[in-house]
Design an enzyme around this catalytic site. Structure first.
Site, PDB file in Angstrom:
ATOM      1  N   LYS A   5       0.859  -1.193   0.000  1.00  0.00           N
ATOM      2  CA  LYS A   5       0.000   0.000   0.000  1.00  0.00           C
ATOM      3  C   LYS A   5       0.883   1.227   0.000  1.00  0.00           C
ATOM      4  O   LYS A   5       2.032   1.176   0.464  1.00  0.00           O
ATOM      5  CB  LYS A   5      -0.884   0.019   1.247  1.00  0.00           C
ATOM      6  CG  LYS A   5      -2.111   0.906   1.114  1.00  0.00           C
ATOM      7  CD  LYS A   5      -3.237   0.187   0.406  1.00  0.00           C
ATOM      8  CE  LYS A   5      -4.470   1.028   0.271  1.00  0.00           C
ATOM      9  NZ  LYS A   5      -5.597   0.222  -0.244  1.00  0.00           N
TER      10      LYS A   5
HETATM   11  P1  NAD Z   1     -13.276   8.068  -3.026  1.00  0.00           P
HETATM   12  O1  NAD Z   1     -12.251   9.078  -2.699  1.00  0.00           O
HETATM   13  O2  NAD Z   1     -13.648   7.833  -4.451  1.00  0.00           O
HETATM   14  O3  NAD Z   1     -14.641   8.400  -2.252  1.00  0.00           O
HETATM   15  C1  NAD Z   1     -14.712   8.567  -0.860  1.00  0.00           C
HETATM   16  C2  NAD Z   1     -16.146   8.998  -0.515  1.00  0.00           C
HETATM   17  O4  NAD Z   1     -16.281   9.020   0.900  1.00  0.00           O
HETATM   18  C3  NAD Z   1     -16.516  10.393  -1.017  1.00  0.00           C
HETATM   19  O5  NAD Z   1     -17.875  10.400  -1.404  1.00  0.00           O
HETATM   20  C4  NAD Z   1     -16.326  11.258   0.232  1.00  0.00           C
HETATM   21  O6  NAD Z   1     -17.124  12.439   0.211  1.00  0.00           O
HETATM   22  C5  NAD Z   1     -16.804  10.276   1.289  1.00  0.00           C
HETATM   23  N1  NAD Z   1     -16.337  10.581   2.641  1.00  0.00           N
HETATM   24  C6  NAD Z   1     -15.065  10.828   3.046  1.00  0.00           C
HETATM   25  N2  NAD Z   1     -15.052  11.066   4.368  1.00  0.00           N
HETATM   26  C7  NAD Z   1     -16.335  10.944   4.791  1.00  0.00           C
HETATM   27  C8  NAD Z   1     -16.974  11.081   6.048  1.00  0.00           C
HETATM   28  N3  NAD Z   1     -16.271  11.369   7.133  1.00  0.00           N
HETATM   29  N4  NAD Z   1     -18.327  10.890   6.108  1.00  0.00           N
HETATM   30  C9  NAD Z   1     -19.045  10.595   4.998  1.00  0.00           C
HETATM   31  N5  NAD Z   1     -18.486  10.446   3.782  1.00  0.00           N
HETATM   32  C10 NAD Z   1     -17.156  10.636   3.683  1.00  0.00           C
HETATM   33  O7  NAD Z   1     -12.763   6.726  -2.327  1.00  0.00           O
HETATM   34  P2  NAD Z   1     -13.090   5.221  -2.757  1.00  0.00           P
HETATM   35  O8  NAD Z   1     -12.099   4.805  -3.762  1.00  0.00           O
HETATM   36  O9  NAD Z   1     -14.548   5.103  -3.033  1.00  0.00           O
HETATM   37  O10 NAD Z   1     -12.705   4.455  -1.401  1.00  0.00           O
HETATM   38  C11 NAD Z   1     -13.603   4.365  -0.312  1.00  0.00           C
HETATM   39  C12 NAD Z   1     -13.135   3.257   0.630  1.00  0.00           C
HETATM   40  O11 NAD Z   1     -13.103   2.018  -0.082  1.00  0.00           O
HETATM   41  C13 NAD Z   1     -11.735   3.439   1.225  1.00  0.00           C
HETATM   42  O12 NAD Z   1     -11.729   2.919   2.533  1.00  0.00           O
HETATM   43  C14 NAD Z   1     -10.863   2.573   0.330  1.00  0.00           C
HETATM   44  O13 NAD Z   1      -9.694   2.113   0.990  1.00  0.00           O
HETATM   45  C15 NAD Z   1     -11.804   1.428   0.057  1.00  0.00           C
HETATM   46  N6  NAD Z   1     -11.472   0.675  -1.146  1.00  0.00           N
HETATM   47  C16 NAD Z   1     -11.422   1.286  -2.374  1.00  0.00           C
HETATM   48  C17 NAD Z   1     -11.131   0.535  -3.504  1.00  0.00           C
HETATM   49  C18 NAD Z   1     -11.136   1.140  -4.898  1.00  0.00           C
HETATM   50  O14 NAD Z   1     -11.045   0.378  -5.867  1.00  0.00           O
HETATM   51  N7  NAD Z   1     -11.271   2.440  -5.047  1.00  0.00           N
HETATM   52  C19 NAD Z   1     -10.863  -0.836  -3.400  1.00  0.00           C
HETATM   53  C20 NAD Z   1     -10.932  -1.435  -2.131  1.00  0.00           C
HETATM   54  C21 NAD Z   1     -11.237  -0.662  -1.030  1.00  0.00           C
END
Ligand code: NAD
Length: 413
Positions: free
Chosen positions: A102
């Protein structure tokens, strides 16, 4: 509680069941390599800005290390270390030929212009290009990064090492990215939510869903579940919780968010709007999907959750003591290392396509993703039943056992 303490707690619970010795536990927990770098770039106004960047390579027993890049102000070494170890167990749970890694930068990407984001990314690649590569460590998107960042990363890396798009996944589709990568994590979350609820005897149309996060993962999960007839009654992003007890108009909200300059729901007024954190504590919710940041559910606030099923779309949204408290109350939790593995699964498909110089259709990507996720789910479900343990404990047991076996076959070092 530190992020690594939380992952250690879940690791130890499974290691106990597997009767692993202390020396094997040490070997499996200790990261192979941790790199911390200065990332300095020029702002649009000519000033210099410096941020801390990290790459942690946790384990390579099962193959090249794989894991996302996160741009967020809270990124620190402990968080990246914890997330790197989660990637090791996650790739093993869905049986991909990868280890875990990571990376990230402690920066708020929303405070940067498009060109500043590009310069930041290129400066990061300048610092870590020699430790990543198609056969060693392959980054991907995570919170705060997307296909554009992946495209800049590849372009900068190739300036040092020559053409090889398989150095990174989650690239633009026009630039050697895979069709279906962007939706993959959310689609996997949707597929497994449907399977789990079926196993538990709940019908989609009777299962009210609340989702925290409407970014890449949350929005695609919402789309999938809406199309599968689940009433999505609440979604939240940083700007608020958007609520309608009769079900939200998800296609309309997706259009709004995608047209918003910051890809936010801010200003959406066709439903009730509550504070952002409210999404976790709504009454009369059946399925809660945290899909934003880690550590949002702790032992103090877990009793206020009404849902009987929690799908961990985010990484580590539930802290260990809350996990126990929720389990004691009979709440079923689908753990992160299984629930959100769809992203790394399609990243693997992208890497395979890049290496073969061959393109799969979107249908093929979806079919293979659904099969990989479904097979992993059925395996974990059976093991949980057989050993009378939680789905989290079962997933960790499977992941750790596979990594341990590979390490042993490889001669341990
Ligand atoms: P992103 O940046 O695209 O979106 C994050 C979202 O969460 C946004 O809508 C933001 O406004 C919201 N957010 C942030 N803080 C917040 C809070 N305190 N309260 C409410 N909403 C809040 O991120 P993502 O890629 O969708 O990732 C989200 C989660 O999924 C992370 O934990 C990431 O590690 C995990 N994840 C992502 C992927 C991927 O392929 N992108 C894969 C596995 C896991």
């Amino acid at each position: 509680m530190k992020a690594t303490d939380a992952t250690r707690y879940f690791f130890d619970a499974a290691a106990e069941r597997l009767e692993l010795s202390e020396s094997i536990r040490d070997l499996l927990l200790m990261p192979l390599r941790e790199v911390q770098v200065q990332v300095t770039f020029e702002r649009d106004n000519g000033e210099l800005a410096s941020h801390v960047g990290f790459r942690v390579q946790h384990n390579k027993s099962r193959g090249p290390m794989k894991g996302g890049l996160r741009y967020h102000p809270d990124v620190d070494l402990d968080e990246v270390r914890a997330l790197a170890s989660l990637m090791t167990w996650k790739t093993a749970v869905v049986n991909l030929p990868y280890g875990g890694a990571k990376g990230g930068i402690g920066v708020d990407p929303r405070s940067l212009s498009y060109r500043e984001l590009e310069r930041l990314t290129r400066a990061f690649v300048d610092q870590i290009h020699d430790i990543v590569g198609p056969d060693t460590d392959i980054p991907a998107p995570d919170m705060g990064t997307d296909y554009r960042v992946m495209g800049w990363f590849r372009n900068q890396w190739e300036k040092y090492h020559g053409f090889n798009p398989s150095v990174i996944t989650g690239k633009p589709v026009e630039e050697y990215g895979a069709q279906g990568r962007e939706e993959a994590t959310g689609r996997g979350v949707g597929t497994l939510t449907t399977k789990l609820l079926k196993r538990l005897g709940h019908k989609p149309e009777d299962s009210k869903v609340a989702i925290q996060g409407f970014g890449n993962v949350g929005s695609h999960a919402a789309k999938f579940l809406h199309e599968a007839q689940f009433p999505i009654v609440a979604v939240a992003d940083v700007s608020g919780t958007y609520f309608n007890a009769d079900g939200l108009n998800i296609p309309d909200m997706l259009r709004y968010m995608l047209n918003h300059p910051r890809q936010s729901l801010e200003g959406y007024d066709k439903c009730d709007v509550l504070p952002s954190g409210a999404v976790l504590w709504l009454d009369d919710i059946d399925v809660l999907i945290p899909a934003a940041i880690g550590g949002v559910i702790n032992v103090e606030n877990s009793d206020a959750i009404s849902a009987s099923v929690i799908i961990e779309a985010a990484n580590e949204p539930i802290l260990p003591l809350a996990d126990k408290r929720l389990a004691d109350r009979g709440v079923t939790i689908l753990p992160d290392i299984l629930a959100n593995a769809g992203g790394v699964t399609v990243s693997y498909f992208e890497w395979v396509q890049n290496r073969q110089h061959y393109r799969w259709s979107l249908d093929r990507v979806r079919q293979e993703l659904d099969k990989t996720m479904s097979d992993a789910f059925e395996n974990i479900w059976q093991i949980a039943q057989q050993h009378e343990v939680s789905l989290r404990n079962a997933a960790y047991m499977v992941g750790i056992k596979r990594v341990r076996r590979a390490a042993e076959l490889g001669g341990w070092t």
